[in-house]
Design a protein around this motif. Sequence first.
Motif, short mmCIF file in Angstrom:
data_model
loop_
_atom_site.label_atom_id
_atom_site.label_comp_id
_atom_site.label_asym_id
_atom_site.label_seq_id
_atom_site.Cartn_x
_atom_site.Cartn_y
_atom_site.Cartn_z
N SER A 463 0.85 -1.18 0.00
CA SER A 463 0.00 0.00 0.00
C SER A 463 0.89 1.24 0.00
O SER A 463 2.05 1.17 0.43
CB SER A 463 -0.91 0.02 1.24
N PRO A 464 0.36 2.37 -0.46
CA PRO A 464 1.05 3.63 -0.18
C PRO A 464 1.22 3.78 1.33
O PRO A 464 0.32 3.42 2.10
CB PRO A 464 0.11 4.70 -0.75
N LEU A 465 2.33 4.30 1.77
CA LEU A 465 2.59 4.47 3.19
C LEU A 465 2.21 5.91 3.56
O LEU A 465 2.94 6.87 3.26
CB LEU A 465 4.07 4.20 3.49
N ILE A 466 1.04 6.06 4.19
CA ILE A 466 0.49 7.38 4.46
C ILE A 466 -0.01 7.46 5.89
O ILE A 466 0.11 6.49 6.66
CB ILE A 466 -0.64 7.72 3.47
N THR A 498 3.72 2.88 -3.21
CA THR A 498 3.71 3.87 -4.30
C THR A 498 3.78 5.31 -3.82
O THR A 498 3.86 6.23 -4.64
CB THR A 498 2.44 3.69 -5.14
N ASP A 499 3.76 5.52 -2.51
CA ASP A 499 3.83 6.88 -1.99
C ASP A 499 4.24 6.83 -0.53
O ASP A 499 4.00 5.84 0.18
CB ASP A 499 2.46 7.58 -2.14
N VAL A 500 4.85 7.91 -0.09
CA VAL A 500 5.16 8.12 1.33
C VAL A 500 4.84 9.57 1.64
O VAL A 500 5.40 10.48 1.02
CB VAL A 500 6.64 7.82 1.65
N ASP A 501 3.91 9.81 2.57
CA ASP A 501 3.58 11.20 2.90
C ASP A 501 4.40 11.67 4.10
O ASP A 501 5.22 10.91 4.66
CB ASP A 501 2.08 11.37 3.11
#
Length: 576
Positions: A463-466, A498-501
């Motif tokens: 998962s995106p890591l948010i 797919t992402d890290v906020d």
Amino acid sequence: MSSVSAIARVVPGVDMLRDYRPAWLGKDVTAGLVLTALLVPQGMAYAELAGLPPITGLYTTVLCLLGYAAFGPSKVLVLGPDSSLGPMIAATVIPLVTANGDPGRAVAYASLLALMVGAITIAAGVFRLGFIADLLSKPTQIGYINGLALTIVIGQLPKLFGFSVDGDGLVAEATEFVRGVADGRLVPAALTVGVGSLAVILLFNRFLPRIPGVLVAVVLAIGAVAVFDLADRGVKLVGTLPEGFPPFTIPTVPWSDLGLLFAGALGIALVSLTDTISTASAFAGRRGEDVDGNREMIGIGAANVAAGFFQGFPVSTSGSRTAVAEQNGARSQVTGLVGAVAVTLMLVFFPGLLRNLPQPTLAAIVIAASISLADLPGMQRLWRQRRSDFALALAAFLGVALLGVLPGIAIAVALSVLNVFSRVWRPDRAQLGKVEGLRGYHDTESYPSAAQLPGLILYRFSSPLIFANANTFRDDLRRFAEASPPPKWIVVTAEPITDVDTTAADMLAELDGWLNSRGISMVFAEVKDPVKAKIDRYELTATIEPKHFFPTIGSAVHAYREETGLDWPAADPPIG
């Protein structure tokens, strides 16, 4: 670029006429005339479903066909009054109109509602917000549509039986209907013509789908009125329609009602867009064409604006009418133009043509449409394949059935969003190991015998890591670290991330320090370049050592083996 080409980019209808082939004209005219046989009775029936005078359904039909022909990108899509929107329009407009209010006031509200829907969808297309149509997941769509179908059927049953009820909502309407039948309020002649019309439509749809069953039912019902004097037997008729066409009108309503209208417009726009894009995709796929969702939004917005300025109401795509047009050889939007002209000629020269059409037949048309909306096999499939999706569909169904159409759509959207959020909040996570004879590294739950290097944990986070799942990620790694004996390396196989906020970045910095204090290294493998760029921008590499980022899982495992001197239990390592 020529001026004509520039205009065609904004008004696709210009391009359509410029490239039109004379050989198509015969098929388009034939399809348009056949389509008219559906447009007239369905337009009138769906207007009544929306709580509006039947004539407004014909005004709406004409204008939306013209608007979409000018601005819509699809060659065969047919727009018009729709059974799925009718209850939503009624739920928005009727509470704003006082009891036994002026029908003209209801028309003004509905017309302004169409303008709002048009403005919303055009803005969504211009700003490329096509993803809005994805706010209704397939399970919630199935549940919502099934709840809508049941609501429509229950709401139309009193008219089919020849009387009316005052109930508000599915349960109240069903209760009042049963009470009305028990009190002997049904009209036998109305029930006969209504059930007969419904049977004709359903039988033709089932066994002779190329013949418009609606048209056959309308002709037979009008004939029955003349032969059996049904008007004298208590059957209500449509009556003579107003002659001519309405003037251009800017609808006005009290400012205090605009908020409620806009809320309804948002729900209607969402359902209309979802329906239009899914229908356009289905027919485009059969024709080998592509769908531009943003241009479709502009097209349906233009259709709604055109209807709104001429006493119409919100419209959507009709899959059944589009199928009729395609089956009868439609090649372009000229089919819709022919239908619009034919309906207009009827309004101008033959307004009394349908004066003897029984109201129970209109109810039968709506009920038949609602039956075609229902998707019980879809519910069964969800039950078999994924119980959580079935639960979503059931919740959406109950929301519409028990709380009403507009609260139901709000519930459906909320459930879709919560479903996505729950999957992000609790994504698939796995510990990986080496499976003899298989390439790569695999989930140890699926392969319990998978080998693992002592002191090394391979952790996949899909998962995106948010912000929503940062604590889940942290808790998993802390649990690994607190095991006995503790690991030396925890390798995060980051290809699915797919992402890290920024919230997750702060968590990673704190977690890396906590792990380092315990002598444990947090290592990353297969980090995507855009994600790595964000990690650099967040200055995480000042905390997490740059040497702890590896291009592949295999290279991370190799580095661990080099550092510790440990080896796999099996002779040959997997291909990384």
